[in-house]
Motif scaffolding. Sequence first.
Motif, mmCIF file in Angstrom:
data_model
loop_
_atom_site.group_PDB
_atom_site.id
_atom_site.type_symbol
_atom_site.label_atom_id
_atom_site.label_comp_id
_atom_site.label_asym_id
_atom_site.label_seq_id
_atom_site.Cartn_x
_atom_site.Cartn_y
_atom_site.Cartn_z
ATOM 1 N N PRO A 132 -9.805 48.647 54.646
ATOM 2 C CA PRO A 132 -8.476 49.666 54.113
ATOM 3 C C PRO A 132 -8.723 50.376 53.086
ATOM 4 O O PRO A 132 -8.035 51.309 52.846
ATOM 5 N N ALA A 133 -9.652 49.745 52.105
ATOM 6 C CA ALA A 133 -9.645 50.567 50.730
ATOM 7 C C ALA A 133 -10.663 51.725 50.888
ATOM 8 O O ALA A 133 -10.772 52.492 50.109
ATOM 9 N N ALA A 134 -11.369 51.927 51.886
ATOM 10 C CA ALA A 134 -12.192 52.994 52.059
ATOM 11 C C ALA A 134 -11.426 54.386 52.025
ATOM 12 O O ALA A 134 -10.432 54.467 52.293
ATOM 13 N N GLY A 135 -12.255 55.197 51.138
ATOM 14 C CA GLY A 135 -11.374 56.479 50.567
ATOM 15 C C GLY A 135 -10.640 56.305 49.555
ATOM 16 O O GLY A 135 -9.906 57.310 49.012
ATOM 17 N N LYS A 136 -10.406 55.056 48.796
ATOM 18 C CA LYS A 136 -9.696 54.843 47.747
ATOM 19 C C LYS A 136 -10.315 54.538 46.566
ATOM 20 O O LYS A 136 -9.935 54.391 45.648
ATOM 21 N N THR A 137 -11.502 53.844 46.931
ATOM 22 C CA THR A 137 -12.238 53.122 45.817
ATOM 23 C C THR A 137 -13.556 53.985 45.402
ATOM 24 O O THR A 137 -14.504 54.023 46.401
ATOM 25 N N PHE A 138 -13.768 54.415 44.165
ATOM 26 C CA PHE A 138 -15.044 55.280 43.875
ATOM 27 C C PHE A 138 -15.718 54.861 42.829
ATOM 28 O O PHE A 138 -15.514 55.418 41.702
ATOM 29 N N HIS A 180 -12.051 52.578 38.960
ATOM 30 C CA HIS A 180 -11.732 51.307 38.426
ATOM 31 C C HIS A 180 -10.256 51.210 37.696
ATOM 32 O O HIS A 180 -10.254 51.881 36.886
ATOM 33 N N PRO A 181 -9.511 50.173 38.096
ATOM 34 C CA PRO A 181 -8.067 50.099 37.397
ATOM 35 C C PRO A 181 -8.240 49.677 35.940
ATOM 36 O O PRO A 181 -7.396 50.239 35.265
ATOM 37 N N LEU A 182 -9.471 49.083 35.483
ATOM 38 C CA LEU A 182 -9.344 48.791 33.949
ATOM 39 C C LEU A 182 -9.704 50.282 33.428
ATOM 40 O O LEU A 182 -9.162 50.518 32.353
ATOM 41 N N VAL A 183 -10.644 51.116 33.698
ATOM 42 C CA VAL A 183 -10.856 52.552 33.416
ATOM 43 C C VAL A 183 -9.382 53.413 33.542
ATOM 44 O O VAL A 183 -9.119 53.994 32.460
ATOM 45 N N MET A 184 -8.639 53.473 34.478
ATOM 46 C CA MET A 184 -7.623 54.156 34.836
ATOM 47 C C MET A 184 -6.632 53.482 33.882
ATOM 48 O O MET A 184 -5.616 54.373 33.274
ATOM 49 N N ASN A 202 -3.897 60.214 42.011
ATOM 50 C CA ASN A 202 -3.592 58.995 43.034
ATOM 51 C C ASN A 202 -3.782 57.925 42.788
ATOM 52 O O ASN A 202 -3.070 56.606 43.016
ATOM 53 N N TYR A 203 -4.026 57.544 41.078
ATOM 54 C CA TYR A 203 -4.129 56.156 40.589
ATOM 55 C C TYR A 203 -2.936 55.946 39.575
ATOM 56 O O TYR A 203 -3.100 56.861 38.424
ATOM 57 N N ASP A 204 -2.327 54.990 39.609
ATOM 58 C CA ASP A 204 -1.016 55.015 38.806
ATOM 59 C C ASP A 204 -1.643 54.620 37.574
ATOM 60 O O ASP A 204 -2.696 54.370 37.069
ATOM 61 N N VAL A 230 -1.575 51.649 36.069
ATOM 62 C CA VAL A 230 -2.306 50.402 36.184
ATOM 63 C C VAL A 230 -3.459 50.496 37.012
ATOM 64 O O VAL A 230 -4.356 49.457 37.533
ATOM 65 N N GLY A 231 -3.617 51.551 37.660
ATOM 66 C CA GLY A 231 -4.931 51.792 38.709
ATOM 67 C C GLY A 231 -4.548 51.749 40.074
ATOM 68 O O GLY A 231 -5.510 51.461 40.655
ATOM 69 N N ARG A 232 -3.367 51.465 40.359
ATOM 70 C CA ARG A 232 -3.072 51.335 41.818
ATOM 71 C C ARG A 232 -3.126 52.682 42.577
ATOM 72 O O ARG A 232 -2.648 53.640 42.112
ATOM 73 N N PHE A 233 -3.527 52.500 43.813
ATOM 74 C CA PHE A 233 -3.599 54.052 44.426
ATOM 75 C C PHE A 233 -2.349 53.927 45.017
ATOM 76 O O PHE A 233 -1.561 53.037 45.479
ATOM 77 N N ARG A 234 -1.784 55.216 44.963
ATOM 78 C CA ARG A 234 -0.647 55.689 45.448
ATOM 79 C C ARG A 234 -0.774 57.085 46.277
ATOM 80 O O ARG A 234 -1.330 57.804 45.769
ATOM 81 N N ALA A 235 0.057 57.310 47.290
ATOM 82 C CA ALA A 235 0.078 58.507 47.829
ATOM 83 C C ALA A 235 1.055 59.445 47.482
ATOM 84 O O ALA A 235 1.077 60.765 47.488
#
Length: 816
Positions: free
Chosen positions: A613-619, A624-628, A704-706, A708-713
């Motif tokens: 399910p994470a495909a298309g969301k993690t690059f 990475h959430p720490l970077v974001m 798309n990354y808030d 804390v690095g969570r993906f959001r639409a």
Amino acid sequence: MNSSPAFDAARFSAAPHSAKGRLRSFAAIGVVLLAVGTGWQRPAAAEQPVNDSAPATLTRGQQIYAQQCLSCHGEGGRGETDGYADPLIGDASIGELAEIISDTMPEEDPEQCTGDDAKAVAEFIYESFYSEAAQLRNRPARQQLSRLTGTQLQQSLADLYQHFFGTPFRVKERGLSASYFNSGRWDKKQLKVERVDPVLDFDFGHDAPVEGVTPEEFYIHWSGSLQVEHSGRYEIVVESTCSMKVRFGHHEHVLIDNHVQSEGRTEFRRTLNLIGGRQYAIQIDFTQRKRKTEQPPAKFALRWVPPGGTETVIPNEYLLPSTLPSGFALQTKLPPDDRSYGYDRGTRVDRQWEDAITSAALEFGNAAVKELWPQYKRKHRRESDENRGRLRGFLTELASVAFRSPIDDETKRLYVDDQVDAVEDDQMAIARACLMIIKSPRFLYPTLDQQAPVSRRVATRLALALFDSLPADAWLVDQAGKDSFAIDPKADQKNARKNVEQRIRQAALRMSDDPRLHGKAMEMFFDWLDVDPAAEVSKDPEQFAGFDAHLLLDLRRSLESAVSDVFWSESSDYRQLFLRDWNWTNQRLGEFYGEGWMPASETTGHRLVPGNPAAGKTFGVLTHPLVMGHLSYYDTTSPIHRGVFLIRRVLGRTLRPPNEAFTPINPELHPDLTTRQRVELQTGEAKCQVCHQKINALGFPLENYDAVGRFRATEKGKPIDASGGYVTRDGQQVDFESPGDLARFLAENDDAHRAFVERAFEHFAKQPLAAYGEEVADDLVRRFRESDFHIRRLIVEIAVVVATEEFNKENFNEST
């Protein structure tokens, strides 16, 4: 031509960390005999007349510059005037410069310089002093003589110490070796179980720890090594209800001793400075003694508080079941090094540094007395000790390794014999000699070695480049002693140069498998990603409940694992830093980040794979959430921080800070606007857009990354607009519609490749890449591409460049 905010924002200045900026000369004091750095030397470009054969456009541009620009921007674009203090240097194309000049110059009447005139002055500025090529032509970079940096000093002393115990080696297995005895002491006959324990966090209660052992009396011996990723202060925490002793670094160095139990005390803490990329031997004795009174429940846990982290059981990935050679970590606090060029430089020499070196020498001398001298005596116990011969032999070997070459009689007299003859006490003689050796310029200034054989100099530079250290391991010392990196006079001279270079490359390739490279590489990656591993990251607890110190530490482990996996993989492919669609995770990260982050079990890490399910969301590391999270505010994202990060660090473009302090618009003032809309509102003025049309266009695709690095639409109930773009150095416009587009672009873009090569070179060589010649930079980039972007091979080639320069100077009278 008068300056304006728009023109000022056109990146007409070098980035603060640019290796192509100004080099500063310095003079060493204290124990340093002489160390003068070679600085930039540039004739003023405006003082250089365009010759008669120059194109008419340049001649016209020079005339316009003299008439309309000189009064503010100064001769050669140096600035230094009341109207414009900063120099005109950067990496915008001629077309971009012409557009800026046409729209904004001169400030009082922009219509004076448009069309062909704007193009002419833009071309003159670009060719004369603005472009990277012009800067290097006018101010050719020079290598700078430097002392050891703080990191190099720590690593060099660690290897000087470890020379007497053996060379470290890579260990793939994880955990600590455990031996369980049905006895209150080590007794081979009572050994019941041998195994590897993944972590040490046991609560045996009143039960037997393993089958065959009685709960009333048993003994457990754990042994192995502790691996450290980042340098800094670590607090080692032991919880034990039974008798125990912890040895650390050396088998006789007792870190925590509760062999004779303290009544009611079950927690013990020690704080240590440890060095990234090093492994420290650890041995633990845990004993449940038979008692006449009621026995306490048996409990033991090995925890730590890493730099910037929180207390946690030491994770499995930092524990090794093999006991590596004894290690030394300097505890003396060292002053910070100059990082104004984006990498540590040993240019600061003052009383603070001098005092720190003295303290370091005394500390090392104490370790030499207690640990190195006994080790040496055991190995050489059969040798004659007439006239304190063993002590002289020990100090001679110590000085030879520290000075990176065998010492002659005169040097031996000064650093060894005079110190031994001065005192009858061996310990005092060792302390005196260590003080002399470590404070000597021959140790502190490793490149002041022109009198050493070329092979010795090559070995020194290989060790400095790859390990920030000195050549202390037996193989490299042996190769230097055999003069393996010098031309064989009997060989075919036509191919001699190529053959020696290949031998140097083979040596660097062999050294690239050393665990010490891991620490230096990890430091480079975190610096490249603009992530301080020890930094605290705070987020709004109302919006991001659960984002705490424990989660932050897990994110750091996740990023370390992701980078390490790419770096040590067979392909070691730089592109996978952007393209991999998985991350290391655990139960806590899975619960916080949700879809695609849940691990396979509560105890194991889990890779996110295609189809997940994470495909298309993690690059890779890009998202990475720490970077974001580092590139965000307390409660919202920051497209500007993310865009600046990509421009400067990933794409290697220059960008100056804004003229005025920048305060983001408070979201409460426009509660219905998305972050993108607020940024567009604040940076919409023409004077801002000169820079922000570039910054924002790179930052927006990561929306798309808030924070804390969570993906959001969506944000504020509106779909995220992740479109953006980039104009390459050659003027090509590239458009993005998603973070995936941006990731794929960065993986394949020439600007990003060159920027990564330059940043890696500066980190490993501690010198500007430009100082080795433009052809060297082009060659490294070419080799990087031909290797399918193999990161470890790139580092090998960087070490070869640094090391072969000594060979070329010696044999071909060449030097950069």
